[in-house]
Each structure stands twice: as structure tokens, then as C-alpha cells.
Design a protein around this motif. Structure first.
Motif, short mmCIF file in Angstrom:
data_model
loop_
_atom_site.label_atom_id
_atom_site.label_comp_id
_atom_site.label_asym_id
_atom_site.label_seq_id
_atom_site.Cartn_x
_atom_site.Cartn_y
_atom_site.Cartn_z
N GLN A 145 -10.16 -54.88 24.31
CA GLN A 145 -10.47 -54.48 25.68
C GLN A 145 -9.51 -53.38 26.16
N VAL A 146 -8.27 -53.43 25.72
CA VAL A 146 -7.32 -52.37 26.07
C VAL A 146 -7.77 -51.05 25.45
N GLU A 147 -8.24 -51.11 24.20
CA GLU A 147 -8.75 -49.90 23.56
C GLU A 147 -10.00 -49.38 24.26
N ALA A 148 -10.86 -50.30 24.70
CA ALA A 148 -12.05 -49.88 25.44
C ALA A 148 -11.67 -49.22 26.76
N ALA A 149 -10.63 -49.76 27.40
CA ALA A 149 -10.16 -49.16 28.65
C ALA A 149 -9.61 -47.76 28.42
N ALA A 150 -9.02 -47.55 27.25
CA ALA A 150 -8.48 -46.22 26.94
C ALA A 150 -9.58 -45.18 26.86
N ASP A 151 -10.79 -45.61 26.50
CA ASP A 151 -11.92 -44.68 26.40
C ASP A 151 -12.58 -44.41 27.76
N HIS A 152 -12.51 -45.42 28.65
CA HIS A 152 -13.27 -45.31 29.89
C HIS A 152 -12.40 -45.10 31.13
N GLN A 153 -11.09 -45.36 31.00
CA GLN A 153 -10.23 -45.26 32.18
C GLN A 153 -9.89 -43.80 32.47
N PRO A 154 -10.29 -43.28 33.61
CA PRO A 154 -10.00 -41.87 33.90
C PRO A 154 -8.53 -41.63 34.25
N ASP A 155 -7.88 -42.63 34.84
CA ASP A 155 -6.49 -42.47 35.27
C ASP A 155 -5.56 -42.92 34.14
N LYS A 156 -4.99 -41.97 33.41
CA LYS A 156 -4.13 -42.30 32.28
C LYS A 156 -2.81 -42.91 32.71
N VAL A 157 -2.40 -42.66 33.94
CA VAL A 157 -1.15 -43.26 34.41
C VAL A 157 -1.30 -44.77 34.52
N ARG A 158 -2.43 -45.22 35.05
CA ARG A 158 -2.68 -46.66 35.13
C ARG A 158 -2.83 -47.26 33.75
N LEU A 159 -3.49 -46.54 32.86
CA LEU A 159 -3.66 -47.03 31.50
C LEU A 159 -2.32 -47.20 30.80
N SER A 160 -1.37 -46.30 31.10
CA SER A 160 -0.05 -46.39 30.46
C SER A 160 0.72 -47.64 30.88
#
Length: 262
Positions: A145-160
């Protein structure tokens, strides 16, 4: 040899205690036969050697106690670190967009429940292995799910923020599994038992040299050293004895997690 670890702690300690009393008597009989032929000089040398052996036994007990107690406190700390890591990951999952946010929180909640079940079922090896496999599956799904979020999350700061949090949960699970699979080596346990029995024989030998059984002293020393052995084993067996790892942080964390829709 690994079957020794499956024995209840009281069985091992009682066996060592009985052997120590037997060594007392054997040492007494041997010392009473040889004591009449000893000179003062030979007896002084004998007492010096006995003191050295008893000092070595005390040193081994001290090192074993220090090692197992430090590992016990490490397990205590690890339970708190796990709770903090899971809680942090759970909160940071809220920064992500749906559906990954909901899925990550659901996997963390399931993992926490399995983690508590794993501790409760610690004496049932088959059930414990099932819980461990289920935890590994939840963590695998969590990272997916974290990897899926990396593909769909527009805000990379939140993803980090979510990536290191999820990675910390996975790393702590690996550390916990490693600590469970590495108890006190059986060879050290056998060495401690031999040393305690030998110390009992030395006590009996000294009593035999003067021709009197000091039953009270035998009893006190044997009980004290076997109690130390009991505590050493109890520290090393967090699910078998009186000293158990406190999982309150994980229990409180599990209770604070809100039910997420499936």
C-alpha cells in the motif's frame, strides 16, 4: 539439545538443586576419607583452589544474570518502540489520500492485534508460528500500500513521512523475531548447571575434611545459587516464568485505534 529450552523452568532448577545436594554428600564422603591424611599445608592449598573455583562460579553467574537481564530490558524497550512506531505510522497514514490511507491503517490495526495474540500464544508453538506468518503477510500488504501511495500521491512531502514510518515498523518486527529465536545458548545453561553442582561438591568436601555435615549451610547456599539460576532463566523466558515483558503500550495502542471501514 534444544529440547532443554522447552522444559519448564522449575524442572531445570529443581534438577540442579537435587544434583547439588547429591554433590554435597558425595563431596563430604570423599573429603572425610582423604581429610585425615592431609597436612595443614595441603589443606591450605586445597582451600585456596576451592576459593578460586567458587569465585569463577560466582563470576559466571554474574555475567549470565547481567546478560539475560539486559536482554529482558531490551525486550521491554522494544515493545515500547514497536508501539511508538506503529502509532506514528498510523497517524502519518492520515496524510495520504484514499484508498491507501484507509488500507494502511487497517493493516496496522490487524498487525497490532496479531502482535498481541503472538505474545499470548507464546507457549503454543504452532499457533505462534501461524501468528508470525500472519504478521509477515500484514506487513507485506502494508508495504504494498505504501508503494501504491507512491504512485498516486501527488504530494511527495507527505509521502516522505509515511515511508520511514512503515519501514520502522517492519524493521522492529524483524528485530523482535530475531530476539525470540536467540535465547540463552543451551551450552551456557549446561555450563552453569555443572558449575553449581561442582560448587556443591566443594562445599561437601570441605565439610568432610572436618568430619561434620553443615546441613544448614548446604541448604542455604544451594537454595541461593539455584534461585539465581531461576532468575537468569526467568529473564530469558519472557512467556514461561514470573518475569514477563509488559505489553501495555501495545494494548493501549490497539485500544486507541479507530475501526476503519473495510
Amino acid at each position: 539439545m534444544a529440547v532443554i529450552y522447552d522444559l519448564p523452568t522449575w524442572v531445570i532448577v529443581l534438577g540442579v538443586l537435587v544434583l547439588s545436594f547429591a554433590a554435597n554428600e558425595l563431596g563430604f564422603r570423599f573429603g572425610s576419607r582423604k581429610g585425615l591424611d592431609e597436612t595443614e599445608r595441603s589443606r591450605a592449598v586445597s582451600n585456596g583452589l576451592k576459593a578460586s573455583i567458587l569465585g569463577l562460579v560466582a563470576l559466571l553467574l554474574g555475567f549470565s544474570y547481567s546478560s539475560t537481564s539486559s536482554r529482558y530490558y531490551q525486550r521491554q524497550r522494544m515493545a515500547l518502540d514497536e508501539a511508538n512506531a506503529i502509532g506514528t505510522c498510523y497517524l502519518r497514514a492520515g496524510l495520504l489520500s484514499l484508498p491507501e490511507s484507509t488500507s494502511i491503517r487497517l493493516h496496522l490495526k490487524r498487525y497490532t492485534q496479531l502482535r498481541l495474540d503472538y505474545f499470548v500464544n507464546g507457549l503454543q508453538r504452532e499457533v505462534m508460528m501461524e501468528d508470525e506468518n500472519a504478521m509477515a503477510e500484514e506487513l507485506t500488504a502494508l508495504w504494498a500500500q505504501v508503494e501504491a501511495a507512491a504512485d498516486h500521491q501527488p504530494d511527495k512531502v507527505r509521502l516522505s513521512q509515511i515511508v520511514p514510518a512503515a519501514n520502522s515498523v517492519i524493521d522492529l518486527n524483524s528485530m523482535r523475531a530475531w530476539s525470540v529465536r536467540n535465547p540463552l545458548p543451551v551450552s551456557i545453561l549446561i555450563l552453569l548447571a555443572i558449575c553449581l553442582v561442582v560448587s556443591g561438591g566443594i562445599m561437601g568436601h570441605s565439610s568432610g575434611q572436618v568430619g561434620k555435615r553443615f546441613l544448614g549451610l548446604w541448604f542455604c547456599l544451594n537454595i541461593l545459587v539455584t534461585l539465581v539460576l531461576f532468575v537468569v532463566l526467568d529473564f530469558d523466558r519472557p512467556r514461561r516464568g514470573l518475569i514477563q515483558v509488559d505489553h501495555t503500550p501495545l494494548v493501549e495502542l490497539e485500544a486507541s485505534m479507530h475501526d476503519e471501514p473495510r
